[in-house]
Design an enzyme around this catalytic site. Sequence first.
Site, PDB file in Angstrom:
ATOM      1  N   ARG A  63       0.833  -1.216   0.000  1.00 54.78           N
ATOM      2  CA  ARG A  63       0.000   0.000   0.000  1.00 54.78           C
ATOM      3  C   ARG A  63       0.862   1.258   0.000  1.00 54.78           C
ATOM      4  O   ARG A  63       0.566   2.229  -0.693  1.00 54.78           O
ATOM      5  CB  ARG A  63      -0.935   0.014   1.225  1.00 54.78           C
ATOM      6  CG  ARG A  63      -2.029  -1.042   1.142  1.00 54.78           C
ATOM      7  CD  ARG A  63      -2.973  -0.956   2.326  1.00 54.78           C
ATOM      8  NE  ARG A  63      -3.824   0.229   2.283  1.00 54.78           N
ATOM      9  CZ  ARG A  63      -4.526   0.680   3.316  1.00 54.78           C
ATOM     10  NH1 ARG A  63      -4.483   0.054   4.476  1.00 54.78           N
ATOM     11  NH2 ARG A  63      -5.263   1.762   3.209  1.00 54.78           N
ATOM     12  N   ASP A 101      -3.749   8.166   3.559  1.00 55.62           N
ATOM     13  CA  ASP A 101      -2.772   8.274   2.464  1.00 55.62           C
ATOM     14  C   ASP A 101      -2.014   9.604   2.414  1.00 55.62           C
ATOM     15  O   ASP A 101      -1.095   9.766   1.615  1.00 55.62           O
ATOM     16  CB  ASP A 101      -3.471   8.025   1.113  1.00 55.62           C
ATOM     17  CG  ASP A 101      -4.688   8.919   0.883  1.00 55.62           C
ATOM     18  OD1 ASP A 101      -4.715  10.055   1.375  1.00 55.62           O
ATOM     19  OD2 ASP A 101      -5.631   8.467   0.185  1.00 55.62           O
ATOM     20  N   HIS A 116      -7.942   8.213  11.278  1.00 52.72           N
ATOM     21  CA  HIS A 116      -7.474   6.811  11.278  1.00 52.72           C
ATOM     22  C   HIS A 116      -5.962   6.698  11.121  1.00 52.72           C
ATOM     23  O   HIS A 116      -5.450   5.646  10.751  1.00 52.72           O
ATOM     24  CB  HIS A 116      -8.210   6.022  10.196  1.00 52.72           C
ATOM     25  CG  HIS A 116      -9.684   5.900  10.463  1.00 52.72           C
ATOM     26  ND1 HIS A 116     -10.614   5.546   9.518  1.00 52.72           N
ATOM     27  CD2 HIS A 116     -10.396   6.095  11.618  1.00 52.72           C
ATOM     28  CE1 HIS A 116     -11.824   5.527  10.060  1.00 52.72           C
ATOM     29  NE2 HIS A 116     -11.718   5.866  11.329  1.00 52.72           N
ATOM     30  N   CYS A 124       4.543   2.300  17.878  1.00 53.94           N
ATOM     31  CA  CYS A 124       4.651   1.147  18.765  1.00 53.94           C
ATOM     32  C   CYS A 124       3.358   1.032  19.559  1.00 53.94           C
ATOM     33  O   CYS A 124       2.989   1.971  20.274  1.00 53.94           O
ATOM     34  CB  CYS A 124       5.850   1.319  19.704  1.00 53.94           C
ATOM     35  SG  CYS A 124       5.995  -0.053  20.850  1.00 53.94           S
ATOM     36  N   CYS A 127       4.475   0.987  23.622  1.00 58.52           N
ATOM     37  CA  CYS A 127       4.895   2.131  24.443  1.00 58.52           C
ATOM     38  C   CYS A 127       4.483   3.486  23.868  1.00 58.52           C
ATOM     39  O   CYS A 127       4.716   4.518  24.480  1.00 58.52           O
ATOM     40  CB  CYS A 127       6.421   2.099  24.654  1.00 58.52           C
ATOM     41  SG  CYS A 127       7.361   2.574  23.187  1.00 58.52           S
ATOM     42  N   CYS A 147      11.203   0.167  23.357  1.00 58.95           N
ATOM     43  CA  CYS A 147      10.801  -1.004  24.154  1.00 58.95           C
ATOM     44  C   CYS A 147      11.080  -2.332  23.453  1.00 58.95           C
ATOM     45  O   CYS A 147      10.778  -3.395  24.020  1.00 58.95           O
ATOM     46  CB  CYS A 147       9.334  -0.896  24.549  1.00 58.95           C
ATOM     47  SG  CYS A 147       8.203  -1.177  23.191  1.00 58.95           S
ATOM     48  N   GLY A 184     -17.304  10.843  -0.161  1.00 53.56           N
ATOM     49  CA  GLY A 184     -16.544   9.639  -0.545  1.00 53.56           C
ATOM     50  C   GLY A 184     -16.406   8.602   0.550  1.00 53.56           C
ATOM     51  O   GLY A 184     -15.350   7.982   0.677  1.00 53.56           O
ATOM     52  N   SER A 186     -18.585   5.319   2.773  1.00 55.67           N
ATOM     53  CA  SER A 186     -19.787   4.493   2.871  1.00 55.67           C
ATOM     54  C   SER A 186     -20.516   4.712   4.201  1.00 55.67           C
ATOM     55  O   SER A 186     -21.642   4.260   4.373  1.00 55.67           O
ATOM     56  CB  SER A 186     -19.425   3.015   2.707  1.00 55.67           C
ATOM     57  OG  SER A 186     -18.416   2.680   3.621  1.00 55.67           O
ATOM     58  N   ASN A 210     -21.160  11.507  -3.001  1.00 59.70           N
ATOM     59  CA  ASN A 210     -20.712  10.113  -3.128  1.00 59.70           C
ATOM     60  C   ASN A 210     -21.135   9.574  -4.488  1.00 59.70           C
ATOM     61  O   ASN A 210     -22.122  10.051  -5.052  1.00 59.70           O
ATOM     62  CB  ASN A 210     -21.420   9.253  -2.049  1.00 59.70           C
ATOM     63  CG  ASN A 210     -20.515   8.882  -0.901  1.00 59.70           C
ATOM     64  OD1 ASN A 210     -19.300   8.746  -1.061  1.00 59.70           O
ATOM     65  ND2 ASN A 210     -21.097   8.696   0.258  1.00 59.70           N
TER      66      ASN A 210
END
Length: 240
Positions: A63, A101, A116, A124, A127, A147, A184, A186, A210
């Site tokens: 990706r 992205d 997101h 990590c 930690c 860690c 854009g 759902s 959409n």
Amino acid sequence: MIELIKKSNHIVIMTGAGVSSESGVPIFRGKENAWRGYQPEYLSNIDTFYENPSLIWTWYQWRRDLISQVKPNQGHYAIAKLEAFCIKNNKYFTLITQNVDGLHIRAGSKNVLELHGNIFIDKCVNCGYSTNDVKKYENELPICPKCKKVLKPGVISFGESLSPETLQKSFQASMKSNLFLFIGSSGVVYPAADLPLLAKRYGAYTIEINTEKSSLADYLDKVILGKSGEVLPELLSSII
Ligand code: NAD
């Protein structure tokens, strides 16, 4: 639309994977997103990362390579120009994106809440260490320098918590908005999908853009069907 923008003092745009599809990034529930036959829901689950980090790192490197090669599209640029218009006209503007992205920032958007996370960050889960100095994954799992646990790409998986700070800012902006554009997506990933309805409950005029109606469409004020890279530049042409 222009009249609504002119009379609003806080505009919020919330985007999902559909906004990047015209750049060539597959949407989450699209056929092109099936990698090696795995369901995206399986690959995006935190348990799969714990069970098989090499598989998940191979997927994320694929990706990252794909996203590195694409460019922002006219939809991303129209959103960045709308923000510039808002700043010039003393309006608040917040962009909340479910996308990982980084294309909005590459297009020039400034006040971006990446709900997101971002695919070009390593973090990590043990930690909390994070870095944007990411190395190409070539079969050797990246290790946390603090860690010594295995690092994970900085994308929130299903089963992980969102950043409380980013989430709080997203809720606050949605509640204060007068105009909320939902583009854009759902509308099935929560808590992101709560935001358009929250904005509406607090008095915002809510518009969805959409290619297909989302699961929230029937509850919003207006739905415009079409591609964001075509609809946005046309709707905003007189001010951007
Ligand atoms: P989704 O794939 O569930 O839905 C995308 C929606 O976009 C579809 O319902 C479709 O109607 C619409 N769409 C497709 N092309 C469009 C276009 N050109 N213009 C306007 N709309 C278009 O995506 P989601 O709701 O964002 O949820 C999926 C999750 O997967 C999110 O959490 C997101 O973080 C993640 N994801 C991100 C990316 C990315 O960063 N580009 C890509 C895939 C998945």
